[in-house]
Design an enzyme around this catalytic site. Structure first.
Site, PDB file in Angstrom:
ATOM      1  N   GLY A  46       0.839  -1.192   0.000  1.00 33.72           N
ATOM      2  CA  GLY A  46       0.000   0.000   0.000  1.00 33.72           C
ATOM      3  C   GLY A  46       0.878   1.247   0.000  1.00 33.72           C
ATOM      4  N   GLN A  51       3.069   9.955   1.053  1.00 34.12           N
ATOM      5  CA  GLN A  51       4.339   9.232   1.174  1.00 34.12           C
ATOM      6  C   GLN A  51       5.273   9.508  -0.010  1.00 34.12           C
ATOM      7  OE1 GLN A  51       2.276   5.295   2.121  1.00 34.12           O
ATOM      8  NE2 GLN A  51       4.130   5.164   3.338  1.00 34.12           N
ATOM      9  N   CYS A  88       5.239  -0.028   7.609  1.00 34.11           N
ATOM     10  CA  CYS A  88       4.965   1.173   6.804  1.00 34.11           C
ATOM     11  C   CYS A  88       6.202   1.495   5.979  1.00 34.11           C
ATOM     12  CB  CYS A  88       4.624   2.337   7.740  1.00 34.11           C
ATOM     13  SG  CYS A  88       4.304   3.882   6.853  1.00 34.11           S
ATOM     14  N   LEU A  89       6.013   1.794   4.701  1.00 34.29           N
ATOM     15  CA  LEU A  89       7.151   2.121   3.837  1.00 34.29           C
ATOM     16  C   LEU A  89       7.865   3.388   4.301  1.00 34.29           C
ATOM     17  CD1 LEU A  89       5.731   1.297   0.282  1.00 34.29           C
ATOM     18  CD2 LEU A  89       7.092  -0.148   1.799  1.00 34.29           C
ATOM     19  N   HIS A 130      -4.755   1.777   7.582  1.00 35.86           N
ATOM     20  CA  HIS A 130      -3.394   2.334   7.628  1.00 35.86           C
ATOM     21  C   HIS A 130      -3.223   3.413   6.549  1.00 35.86           C
ATOM     22  CE1 HIS A 130       1.088   1.889   8.179  1.00 35.86           C
ATOM     23  NE2 HIS A 130       1.030   2.459   6.979  1.00 35.86           N
ATOM     24  N   GLU A 131      -3.644   3.103   5.327  1.00 35.65           N
ATOM     25  CA  GLU A 131      -3.461   4.060   4.226  1.00 35.65           C
ATOM     26  C   GLU A 131      -4.352   5.288   4.426  1.00 35.65           C
ATOM     27  OE1 GLU A 131      -0.932   3.642   2.501  1.00 35.65           O
ATOM     28  OE2 GLU A 131      -0.635   1.566   3.083  1.00 35.65           O
ATOM     29  N   HIS A 134      -2.780   7.791   6.631  1.00 36.42           N
ATOM     30  CA  HIS A 134      -1.781   8.630   5.951  1.00 36.42           C
ATOM     31  C   HIS A 134      -2.437   9.874   5.354  1.00 36.42           C
ATOM     32  CE1 HIS A 134       2.014   6.513   6.106  1.00 36.42           C
ATOM     33  NE2 HIS A 134       1.494   5.384   5.664  1.00 36.42           N
TER      34      HIS A 134
END
Ligand code: NI
Length: 180
Positions: A46, A51, A88-89, A130-131, A134
């Site tokens: 994701g 990000q 998380c990236l 989660h996304e 963001h």
């Protein structure tokens, strides 16, 4: 193929609330393609627009070979509880055991502008929550218990300062650390 640099925790863009998207056009479709390419290159499952430094309300995902784009998403309903070690990236190398609602009903638009509704749970449900966080300027570290925060403090500071991450670690809710 165009890819973006992924912003790391400490970058102020990750704390800003995104603006709703008003024009769903070819430019947005290109952005979604570039975001998917960026996500696949890492790889991840994701990626939200902030990000990659873009203040727009959309995220891309690909779970079990099902790619998708959600525009102006919102959580309409949530139910249950599920504990999962989330990554998380933008926080490379650290996974945190976090409890959130299990099932969610998410509503948004696709790249054709059509309204879509997704009723998802477990990993799918976690991905969406989660996304969506963001897009509201919230990182998963805002969901940590005090012991988790303490256990991760040094690593998080290092990530914020120089983007280096040590070995991959899972930090449990009680603050215990498992290093790979
Ligand atoms: Ni993330």
């Amino acid at each position: 193929m165009a890819t973006f640099d992924i912003r790391i925790i400490g970058d102020p863009v990750l704390k800003q609330v995104t603006r709703p998207i008003t024009d769903i056009d070819g430019k947005l479709a290109q952005l979604a393609t570039d975001m998917l390419d960026t996500m696949y290159a890492v790889p991840g499952i994701g990626l939200a627009a902030p990000q990659v430094g873009i203040q727009k309300r959309l995220f891309v995902y690909d779970l079990h070979d099902t790619p998708g784009v959600l525009i102006n998403p919102e959580i309409v309903e949530s139910d249950g509880e599920w504990t999962y070690s989330e990554g998380c990236l933008s926080i490379p190398g650290l996974y945190f055991e976090i409890t959130r609602p299990d099932a969610v009903l998410v509503r948004g638009r696709d790249l054709d502008g059509n309204e879509i509704e997704l009723e998802v749970d477990e990993l799918w449900g976690r991905l969406m929550q989660h996304e969506l966080d963001h897009l509201d300027g919230t990182l998963m570290v805002e969901h940590l218990s005090d012991p988790q925060r303490k256990a991760a403090k040094k690593r998080l500071r290092e990530l914020m300062l120089d983007r280096t991450s040590g070995p991959t670690a899972v930090i449990r809710a009680d603050g215990s650390v498992e290093v790979d």
